[in-house]
Design a protein around this motif. Structure first.
Motif, mmCIF file in Angstrom:
data_model
loop_
_atom_site.group_PDB
_atom_site.id
_atom_site.type_symbol
_atom_site.label_atom_id
_atom_site.label_comp_id
_atom_site.label_asym_id
_atom_site.label_seq_id
_atom_site.Cartn_x
_atom_site.Cartn_y
_atom_site.Cartn_z
ATOM 1 N N ILE A 74 31.433 62.980 68.063
ATOM 2 C CA ILE A 74 31.448 63.844 66.886
ATOM 3 C C ILE A 74 32.381 65.010 67.189
ATOM 4 O O ILE A 74 32.170 65.749 68.158
ATOM 5 N N ILE A 75 33.418 65.175 66.358
ATOM 6 C CA ILE A 75 34.348 66.282 66.559
ATOM 7 C C ILE A 75 34.306 67.200 65.338
ATOM 8 O O ILE A 75 33.798 66.841 64.272
ATOM 9 N N TYR A 76 34.875 68.387 65.493
ATOM 10 C CA TYR A 76 34.876 69.392 64.434
ATOM 11 C C TYR A 76 36.262 70.011 64.325
ATOM 12 O O TYR A 76 36.926 70.275 65.335
ATOM 13 N N ASP A 126 31.713 61.669 53.110
ATOM 14 C CA ASP A 126 31.749 60.210 53.246
ATOM 15 C C ASP A 126 30.695 59.793 54.262
ATOM 16 O O ASP A 126 30.814 60.111 55.448
ATOM 17 N N PRO A 127 29.651 59.078 53.834
ATOM 18 C CA PRO A 127 28.589 58.684 54.769
ATOM 19 C C PRO A 127 28.895 57.414 55.560
ATOM 20 O O PRO A 127 28.109 57.016 56.418
ATOM 21 N N GLU A 128 30.024 56.748 55.266
ATOM 22 C CA GLU A 128 30.345 55.460 55.881
ATOM 23 C C GLU A 128 31.337 55.621 57.032
ATOM 24 O O GLU A 128 32.047 56.621 57.133
ATOM 25 N N MET A 138 37.767 53.379 64.290
ATOM 26 C CA MET A 138 36.664 53.586 63.358
ATOM 27 C C MET A 138 36.521 55.080 63.142
ATOM 28 O O MET A 138 36.523 55.856 64.106
ATOM 29 N N VAL A 139 36.402 55.480 61.883
ATOM 30 C CA VAL A 139 36.299 56.907 61.573
ATOM 31 C C VAL A 139 35.468 57.077 60.308
ATOM 32 O O VAL A 139 35.480 56.220 59.417
ATOM 33 N N GLY A 140 34.709 58.156 60.237
ATOM 34 C CA GLY A 140 33.896 58.390 59.048
ATOM 35 C C GLY A 140 32.804 59.399 59.302
ATOM 36 O O GLY A 140 32.943 60.293 60.151
ATOM 37 N N ILE A 152 33.555 65.150 61.859
ATOM 38 C CA ILE A 152 34.014 63.758 61.774
ATOM 39 C C ILE A 152 33.460 62.977 62.959
ATOM 40 O O ILE A 152 33.452 63.457 64.095
ATOM 41 N N ARG A 153 33.033 61.749 62.689
ATOM 42 C CA ARG A 153 32.693 60.830 63.766
ATOM 43 C C ARG A 153 33.856 59.874 63.987
ATOM 44 O O ARG A 153 34.419 59.349 63.018
#
Length: 679
Positions: free
Chosen positions: A88-90, A16-18, A118-120, A59-60
């Motif tokens: 930015i998490i992983y 998901d780029p958004e 906000m997540v994406g 994920i951002r």
């Protein structure tokens, strides 16, 4: 729709780029969120061909306050990081959780507390997490620019969009690590990074400057860099203290272990840390030796006495001292219990406008802030109070200052305190708000604790939330002093701060009433760390007053010094601000050698008029609004204020200051009565 990117031999699939706005709740948590969200959960379907082996989800996230779960095909992978920062998490995906073919990611809140997030920018990487975060290795050394010695410090890593970038390292004997942030106890840190472009910052709390570099990481890179920072803010004669510090180890919430906390204290430059876990006496000194940072601070054992009638930090105490009994029926009983343990030490009223366990110490129902009056007749059981808590900010940054002014006008001897209330390594950072204490100590590892405690009791402090405001009266009297006065008052002020922060206003208050103000611009800076210098001249006051100077500035969106949003906001509208203040300097205008409060003046006038209200109001004429507020409180207690305020005649000839004081108190009292009638 998914698509893949080839990087070397690894495949990355952009799921998901958004960025998506999710909300649990009916209305926006903050005004900068849109009124309509995309719902309270998100589900992202995707297809993979190769499902074997461990993989990594990137994920951002932004503005995460509550617990949000991340699931893969209904199986929990982990949680988003509870932190409002952009990062930015992983999450690692264990082998066997991915299906060959169709899969889906779900993100949803675990609880039911309102939260906008906000997540994406979600990416699936074909490699295990350790490989993703070790494409390149960066070794950083941070030096004091003056001494050329390695320095405990904070290294912050952000990507090209300004988001904190998780690094390939874990906390160790020398490091405390969280996404995008590495605290180093010895000035050195090595960590992995994925390929990409990054900015690296080196900082050390409020007093130091910042150094930075930009670099590109390519697979196989092994990069060594040195960064240099210098103390910019002049603090000679003062020591920095955070009087409200927690650990996950002993408080059970937050995330900082004792070892991590020792490193973060050293890296932030806190010289006198007070350990205040809940209802326990904790000594961090063994951890400071274990992590080899004992030379950088002198730890003090304290205790956040956590009760159903508020939270109070007490110190210094010994490890063997009895824990204060928290089962008390009122503040008087609680004060006696705390004093048995702390003796002549410090008792701080913490976050007085926050609700804990259903109780708010300075709730409008029971407390009139401008007058310092507890409507239930309770005496505040403290000799200090937090006016800034960077882990529990107020929507109105001046709210607790107004309460402190009211307490001083009521006759309390209360020292203002800045503290962090940090339970975490980096979510709410230790020492972002702090207290500067007068001290002759030069060695941060050997501070004279007895002198520091005495100076806190005497109010010889400055409060710091990214700025400092020094005030000297008549060339010699500073915070905590009583200045004799025979004429005009000379007020010399310096506003201090590092080059990476700005100040925009400095104000002078007399008895809590603003009497002078100046606008600060970049042209006002007169040297490194000095934002503004100036002098005001005040006429001799008609009665004793206390003076306080407060400097404020904008809260800049700096990745290495982000300000948390209000803990219990009373409005969705909020702009980050920074501030610093002096303590109080009393002016002995009547020459009796005492600090005479506004309440004492009002009470003496009332007694001298034998209950004659009109005579009482006439005798208030030379006095200020603060004395008028106290006079109104006296008339309310005597049962006269309601009738007086409903009759225009007695106040008709009064000065504007007297009228304003009476109306202010009466309005607050009416609001309190309204809350009681309609809780």
């Amino acid at each position: 729709m998914c698509f893949s990117l080839e990087k070397g031999f690894a495949q990355k699939i952009i799921l998901d780029p958004e960025m998506h706005h999710l909300r649990f709740g009916d209305s926006p948590e903050w005004a900068d969120f849109s009124r309509e969200s995309e719902g309270n959960r998100i589900e992202i379907p995707f297809v993979v061909k190769n499902s074997a082996g461990n993989k990594t989800l990137q994920i951002r996230q932004q503005d995460i306050k509550q617990t949000w779960q991340v699931k893969l095909n209904g199986n929990q992978l982990g949680n988003l990081d509870r932190d409002e920062k952009d990062k930015i998490i992983y999450l690692e995906i264990p082998s066997g959780l991915l299906n060959p073919g169709h899969n889906s990611i779900q993100i949803e809140q675990q609880g039911t507390v309102p939260d906008d997030i906000m997540v994406g920018h979600i990416v699936l990487d074909d490699r295990p997490l350790t490989e993703v975060l070790s494409e390149g290795t960066l070794h950083i050394e941070v030096y004091d620019k003056t001494s050329a010695n390695l320095l405990p410090s904070i290294i912050t890593v952000v990507n090209t969009e300004g988001a904190l970038q998780t690094v390939g390292a874990s906390s160790s004997d020398d490091l405390a690590v969280r996404p995008g942030v590495v605290y180093t106890g010895n000035g050195k840190a090595s960590f992995g990074l994925p390929s990409g472009d990054f900015t690296i910052y080196a900082t050390r709390g409020f007093e130091y400057g910042v150094d930075s570099l930009q670099l590109t990481i390519k697979p196989g890179d092994r990069i060594h860099k040195k960064l240099y920072i210098n103390q910019e803010v002049p603090t000679e004669g003062w020591i920095s203290s955070d009087t409200h510090i927690h650990t996950f180890t002993h408080s059970g919430h937050g995330d900082a272990t004792m070892q991590e906390r020792a490193i973060t204290i050293a890296a932030e430059g806190i010289e006198l840390p007070i350990m205040t876990d809940h209802n326990v006496h904790i000594n961090i000194e063994p951890a400071s030796w274990e992590m080899r940072v004992n030379a950088y601070f002198t730890p003090v054992i304290g205790n956040e006495v956590t009760t159903r009638f508020g939270h109070f930090n007490i110190f210094p105490v010994t490890e063997e001292a009895p824990i204060p009994e928290i089962k008390a029926e009122n503040w008087d009983m609680l004060y006696r219990n705390m004093q048995k343990t702390v003796g002549q030490g410090i008792i701080i009223l913490n976050h007085a406008r926050d609700v804990h366990g259903g109780f708010r110490p300075f709730d409008q129902e029971r407390h009139i802030g401008d007058a310092g009056v507890n409507l239930e007749g309770w005496e505040v059981p403290a000799n200090a109070m937090e006016v800034i808590n960077s882990g529990a900010l107020q929507t109105d940054i001046m709210r607790l200052y107004k309460d402190w002014f009211g307490m001083l006008n009521r006759g309390y001897s209360i020292t203002p305190i800045g503290a962090s209330d940090s339970h975490d390594v980096n979510r709410y950072r230790v020492g972002q708000a702090r207290t500067y204490i007068r001290s002759q100590s030069k060695d941060p590892g050997k501070i004279d604790v007895g002198e520091a405690i005495q100076n806190i009791r005497e109010g010889k402090v400055m409060v710091n939330f990214s700025l400092l405001a020094e005030m000297v009266i008549d060339q010699q009297y500073e915070s905590g002093d009583l200045a004799p006065n025979a004429g005009e008052i000379n007020v010399a002020v310096r506003v201090l701060g590092p080059g990476w922060l700005d100040a925009d206003t400095v104000s002078l208050y007399a008895n809590g009433i603003k009497v002078r103000e100046a606008i600060i611009s970049g042209e006002s800076e007169s040297g490194t760390g000095i934002k503004w210098t100036g002098t005001w001249t005040l006429p001799k006051p008609a009665h004793d007053v206390f003076l306080v100077v407060i400097a404020t500035g904008p809260g800049k969106p700096l990745p290495f010094w982000q300000i948390g949003k209000p803990y219990q906001p009373d409005s969705p509208l909020w702009k980050p601000k920074i501030m610093g203040s002096s303590g109080a300097v009393w002016i002995d205008a009547d020459g009796d050698g005492l600090r005479t409060s506004a309440y004492e003046y009002a009470l003496k006038l009332w007694k001298n008029t034998d209950g004659e209200i009109i005579s009482f109001i006439e005798k208030l004429e030379p006095y200020d609004k603060a004395v008028a507020i106290q006079a109104a409180s006296i008339l309310m207690k005597e049962g006269f204020l309601g009738k007086l305020m409903n009759s225009e005649k007695p106040l008709h000839q009064a000065s504007p200051a007297i009228k304003a004081g009476f109306h202010k108190y009466y309005k607050a009292w009416m609001l309190s009565e309204g809350i009681k009638e309609n809780p």
